[in-house]
Design an enzyme around this catalytic site. Structure first.
Site, PDB file in Angstrom:
ATOM      1  N   ARG A  62       6.175  71.359  67.141  1.00 54.56           N
ATOM      2  CA  ARG A  62       5.460  72.438  66.431  1.00 54.56           C
ATOM      3  C   ARG A  62       3.956  72.623  66.387  1.00 54.56           C
ATOM      4  NH1 ARG A  62      10.128  72.489  62.215  1.00 54.56           N
ATOM      5  NH2 ARG A  62       9.612  70.476  62.229  1.00 54.56           N
ATOM      6  N   LYS A 171      20.171  59.768  66.156  1.00 57.40           N
ATOM      7  CA  LYS A 171      20.872  60.073  64.814  1.00 57.40           C
ATOM      8  C   LYS A 171      19.863  60.514  63.874  1.00 57.40           C
ATOM      9  CE  LYS A 171      20.700  56.105  62.208  1.00 57.40           C
ATOM     10  NZ  LYS A 171      19.693  55.135  61.220  1.00 57.40           N
ATOM     11  N   ASP A 200      23.037  55.253  69.811  1.00 54.70           N
ATOM     12  CA  ASP A 200      23.052  54.411  68.799  1.00 54.70           C
ATOM     13  C   ASP A 200      22.209  53.123  69.567  1.00 54.70           C
ATOM     14  OD1 ASP A 200      23.484  51.975  67.236  1.00 54.70           O
ATOM     15  OD2 ASP A 200      25.246  52.948  66.405  1.00 54.70           O
ATOM     16  N   HIS A 201      20.818  52.934  69.048  1.00 53.58           N
ATOM     17  CA  HIS A 201      20.138  51.937  69.459  1.00 53.58           C
ATOM     18  C   HIS A 201      20.732  50.620  69.697  1.00 53.58           C
ATOM     19  CE1 HIS A 201      18.255  50.960  65.811  1.00 53.58           C
ATOM     20  NE2 HIS A 201      17.798  49.932  66.291  1.00 53.58           N
ATOM     21  N   GLU A 239      18.626  42.897  56.859  1.00 53.48           N
ATOM     22  CA  GLU A 239      17.117  43.321  56.956  1.00 53.48           C
ATOM     23  C   GLU A 239      16.315  42.978  55.938  1.00 53.48           C
ATOM     24  OE1 GLU A 239      16.195  47.104  59.049  1.00 53.48           O
ATOM     25  OE2 GLU A 239      17.767  47.801  57.684  1.00 53.48           O
ATOM     26  N   ASP A 258      23.268  54.813  57.375  1.00 54.59           N
ATOM     27  CA  ASP A 258      22.182  54.501  58.070  1.00 54.59           C
ATOM     28  C   ASP A 258      22.270  53.468  58.841  1.00 54.59           C
ATOM     29  OD1 ASP A 258      19.462  54.536  58.588  1.00 54.59           O
ATOM     30  OD2 ASP A 258      19.095  52.660  57.467  1.00 54.59           O
ATOM     31  N   HIS A 263      25.786  51.486  63.651  1.00 54.59           N
ATOM     32  CA  HIS A 263      25.361  50.033  64.407  1.00 54.59           C
ATOM     33  C   HIS A 263      26.503  49.160  64.058  1.00 54.59           C
ATOM     34  CE1 HIS A 263      21.509  52.555  64.897  1.00 54.59           C
ATOM     35  NE2 HIS A 263      21.024  52.195  63.557  1.00 54.59           N
ATOM     36  N   LYS A 362      19.323  46.180  53.114  1.00 51.12           N
ATOM     37  CA  LYS A 362      17.890  46.115  53.236  1.00 51.12           C
ATOM     38  C   LYS A 362      17.315  44.932  52.082  1.00 51.12           C
ATOM     39  CE  LYS A 362      16.628  50.683  55.208  1.00 51.12           C
ATOM     40  NZ  LYS A 362      16.312  49.857  56.450  1.00 51.12           N
TER      41      LYS A 362
HETATM   42  C1  BG6 Z   1      17.750  52.411  61.970  1.00 50.05           C
HETATM   43  C2  BG6 Z   1      17.729  52.518  60.643  1.00 50.05           C
HETATM   44  O1  BG6 Z   1      18.804  53.222  62.761  1.00 50.05           O
HETATM   45  O2  BG6 Z   1      17.904  51.002  62.267  1.00 50.05           O
HETATM   46  C3  BG6 Z   1      16.927  51.716  59.786  1.00 50.05           C
HETATM   47  O3  BG6 Z   1      17.481  53.951  60.234  1.00 50.05           O
HETATM   48  C4  BG6 Z   1      16.915  50.219  60.441  1.00 50.05           C
HETATM   49  O4  BG6 Z   1      16.950  51.820  58.478  1.00 50.05           O
HETATM   50  C5  BG6 Z   1      16.787  50.072  61.798  1.00 50.05           C
HETATM   51  O5  BG6 Z   1      15.637  49.740  59.777  1.00 50.05           O
HETATM   52  C6  BG6 Z   1      17.200  48.725  62.333  1.00 50.05           C
HETATM   53  O6  BG6 Z   1      17.087  48.712  63.533  1.00 50.05           O
HETATM   54  P1  BG6 Z   1      16.766  47.172  64.095  1.00 50.05           P
HETATM   55  O7  BG6 Z   1      16.808  47.507  65.587  1.00 50.05           O
HETATM   56  O8  BG6 Z   1      15.378  46.812  63.638  1.00 50.05           O
HETATM   57  O9  BG6 Z   1      17.969  46.241  63.735  1.00 50.05           O
END
Ligand code: BG6
Length: 512
Positions: A62, A171, A200-201, A239, A258, A263, A362
């Site tokens: 934008r 996502k 989904d990374h 985390e 999340d 994941h 977290k």
């Molecule tokens: C993301 C979440 O998909 O994955 C975050 O939205 C999270 O909240 C993150 O911190 C964690 O990814 P990674 O690759 O650091 O484990």
């Protein structure tokens, strides 16, 4: 002559992974993810000679910025977030192929401008390019973008051909079953499933891919990988960071949406699925869907299968940190969970009676993602536990991050004249064996989408199967508000309820 001198992006793709000329169009070009992950991923693919020879990067957003300003923004992203330093020669070549189109996501004319821009790029090149649309915006505009991609004809560019248009969707993929179904329906009205790449990374992480290799390239595991030998499985995705500056997003999400629904479930699916008949994307994804569908509905409420909590104040990295409710942007009395623990039962031939315990949170004691397969105890006839015999259950664990690797806990004899035992660990560490220059997940995923390989992406029915399991839990938590929401100290391994979940089954969480 070095291959790097022959080619605008050094040498192009390896023979096995050939992508056609491609224009990656990023929607949400000025967003955080674009700067932190996407632009650095494209830059590192260029460094590794993995981009196709004819490659274009187009930002769409934008903000009315010029091509030059967008290039500056992209260069800054590389400087700040890339795993490799910005090299002027490589960046210069990439920057020359980088441009920007300004427009609103619901502005149909802007998509016509984008289409005209792609035509211009093709004219300059003298051949067609594969458009790869990357939707990296807040979910509220997924729908208008998809609809406009359809209405403008962009979605059907080069239809039916290998270099046909493709779309990557970030996502969150819906926030419950209904919204995921609706999103899938919108996608399906514009794209065919083989054009769609839901990210989904976690699937792009090296160690997650290695899980398939470890399971199916080693003959010794398969005979043990079932209810006859496995006592239970623990998956931890912990985390150390808190919510940070993402309160706006996280308050709408929480840990279950999340981290767990996506994941953590991917880790479970790869651990528990049956061997696919081939490594073909559909064969792998069919098996994942099958196992997700075999999970029993979760018991909710006291004595059930799920527990949730929110972090309180505590210590992280030796420093005092505030509780979730004191973080900037968090609603007073927010009931958003930052931790969830669950017990899943997979009702199939292989896993019936083997609980899968999952936890994610977290601000936990440390950052670690681990899958631990705990095997059944040996019969206690010879080395019954006692003073002399410290016997631990054999545990095979895959450490997804950090300190990537795997280990197996065995019991061994302590050297000496009397027989004493102690658990010992056999370990494999990626960094030791292969060095530590591992590609980021997004590099692999962007490359795979360019090539059209969807193995590491989520199929529509997979997302739905996971939401089907978790939607009743989310609805119940929503109805209860803060009732039943526990608290845990920042820097700990989570709340009492998480310990109790396992204690009921006479088990304990391992410390990863
Ligand atoms: C993301 C979440 O998909 O994955 C975050 O939205 C999270 O909240 C993150 O911190 C964690 O990814 P990674 O690759 O650091 O484990």
């Amino acid at each position: 002559m070095a291959t790097s001198e022959r080619h605008p992006f050094l040498q192009g793709l390896s023979k096995h992974r050939d992508a056609p000329p491609t224009a990656v169009v990023i929607f949400g070009a000025s967003g955080d993810l674009t700067a932190r992950k996407l632009i650095p991923a494209v830059y590192n693919l260029a460094c590794d000679n993995l981009l196709p020879a004819d490659f274009f990067l187009v930002g769409f957003g934008r903000k009315p910025v010029s091509d030059e300003e967008f290039r500056g923004h992209a260069a800054q992203a590389v400087r700040q977030f890339s795993r490799r330093e910005l090299r002027d020669d490589i960046w210069g070549r990439l920057a020359a192929k980088t441009s920007y189109v300004a427009g609103g996501y619901d502005e149909r004319a802007a998509f016509d401008r984008l289409a005209a821009h792609l035509v211009q790029l093709e004219k300059g090149l003298g051949r067609e390019v594969q458009p790869l649309f990357y939707i990296s915006t807040p979910p509220s505009v997924f729908e208008p973008i998809l609809i406009n991609l359809g209405a403008s004809g962009l979605a059907s560019r080069n239809a039916g051909q290998a270099h046909g248009a493709k779309v990557i969707i970030e996502k969150p993929f819906g926030r419950d079953l209904d919204s995921a179904l609706k999103l899938n329906a919108t996608i399906g009205s514009v794209f065919a499933e083989n054009q769609v790449f839901r990210i989904d990374h976690y699937l792009g992480k090296e160690t997650v891919q290695d899980l398939l290799v470890q399971r199916f390239a080693n003959a010794i595991f398969e005979p043990l990988w079932n209810r006859n030998f496995v006592d239970h499985v623990q998956i931890t995705v912990a985390e150390e960071v808190g919510v940070g500056s993402r309160a706006g997003y996280y308050e709408q999400s929480g840990c279950l949406r999340d981290m767990v629904q996506n994941h953590t479930m991917q880790l479970l699916a790869l651990t528990a699925m049956e061997p696919p008949v081939s490594l073909d994307p559909e064969a792998v994804r069919d098996e994942k869907v099958k196992v997700l569908k075999s999970i029993q509905p979760l018991g909710i409420g006291p004595g059930g299968d799920v527990t949730r909590a929110q972090y309180g104040a505590g210590m992280t990295g030796g420093k005092p940190v505030p509780g979730y409710l004191e973080e900037p942007g968090i609603a007073p009395g927010s009931a958003t969970e930052t931790f969830a623990a669950l017990r899943l039962s997979i009702n199939n031939w292989r896993w019936q009676g083997v609980p899968f315990y999952l936890r994610s949170g977290k601000r936990m004691a440390r950052r670690v993602t681990e899958i631990a397969i705990q095997f059944r105890a040996p019969p206690g006839t010879l080395f019954a536990e006692g003073d002399r015999f410290d016997i631990a259950p054999n545990t095979l664990s895959f450490q997804i991050q950090p300190d990537e690797g795997s280990s197996l806990v065995l019991n061994g004899k302590i050297p000496g004249l009397e027989t004493r035992t102690q658990p010992v660990k056999m370990s494999f560490r990626y960094a030791t064996t292969f060095g530590s220059n591992t590609p980021e997940a997004y590099e692999r995923l962007v490359l795979d989408a360019m090539i059209g390989d969807s193995t590491l992406f989520i199929r529509g029915d997979e997302a739905e199967a996971s939401w089907r399991l978790y939607t009743p839990v989310l609805e119940s938590w929503q109805a209860q508000g803060r009732v039943g929401l526990e608290s845990y100290a920042s820097g700990s391994w989570g709340p009492q309820g998480s310990l109790a979940l396992l204690a009921r089954d006479r088990r304990i969480w391992r410390e990863p």
